[in-house]
Design an enzyme around this catalytic site. Structure first.
Site: not given
Length: 176
Positions: A15, A34, A50, A54
């Site tokens: 996701k 976040a 994460h 990105r």
């Protein structure tokens, strides 16, 4: 025109990756909000993973509680919120007044913002009913929150095994 997209899925369902791809197809300029807090080594490792996946040019706002305020502070047209269920957990561990107040502020912001808002959240209610009071309350709150967001969202996507399943709205052609 503002659009809202809710991307649901289980743990490691893809996701967040889908949300990042969605954001990248929408704009090069994305603010990443976040909500996670590194309370232990395993969560710190997940957060770092994460962060590494990105783009470097996406500004990040770390905000575990005041999500509506963070969205309003974002200076880009596209905002990616990861993750609503972590945000909900933070609120449940804070105080009930804050929970009600912040969910209301967030839902109001979703309806009035001029930004494209992409939200990631864990779908937790497809399994066995939890035994503990707090866990049951968490699942109930998450289910109600998802319903309320889905009702006002333009797009709702369930991600399973890295594959997007459109529940409402439309899916970017590049993401099929």
């Amino acid at each position: 025109m503002m659009t809202t997209t809710l991307i649901l899925g289980g743990t490691k369902s893809g996701k967040s990756r889908l949300a990042e791809q969605w954001a990248a197809t929408t704009s090069e300029s994305v603010t990443y909000i976040a909500t996670a807090q590194a309370q232990d080594d395993e969560m710190a490792k997940r957060i770092k993973q994460h962060q590494q996946q990105r783009p470097d040019n996406w500004p990040t706002i770390e905000q575990p509680l005041y999500l509506a305020d963070a969205i309003k502070k974002a200076t880009t047209d596209v905002v990616l919120v990861d993750c609503l269920t972590l945000w909900l957990t933070n609120l449940l561990l804070a105080e009930d007044v804050l929970l009600t107040e912040q969910i209301s502020a967030f839902l109001d912001t979703l309806q009035t913002s001029d930004k494209h808002i992409i939200m990631v959240s864990n779908e937790t209610n497809m399994g066995v009913m939890p035994l503990g009071d707090l866990t049951r309350r968490y699942c109930d709150e998450a289910g109600v929150l998802h319903q309320r967001i889905a009702k006002i969202s333009d797009n709702v996507i369930l991600t399973v095994a890295g594959l997007p399943h459109l529940l409402k709205g439309q899916l970017h052609e590049q993401l099929r």
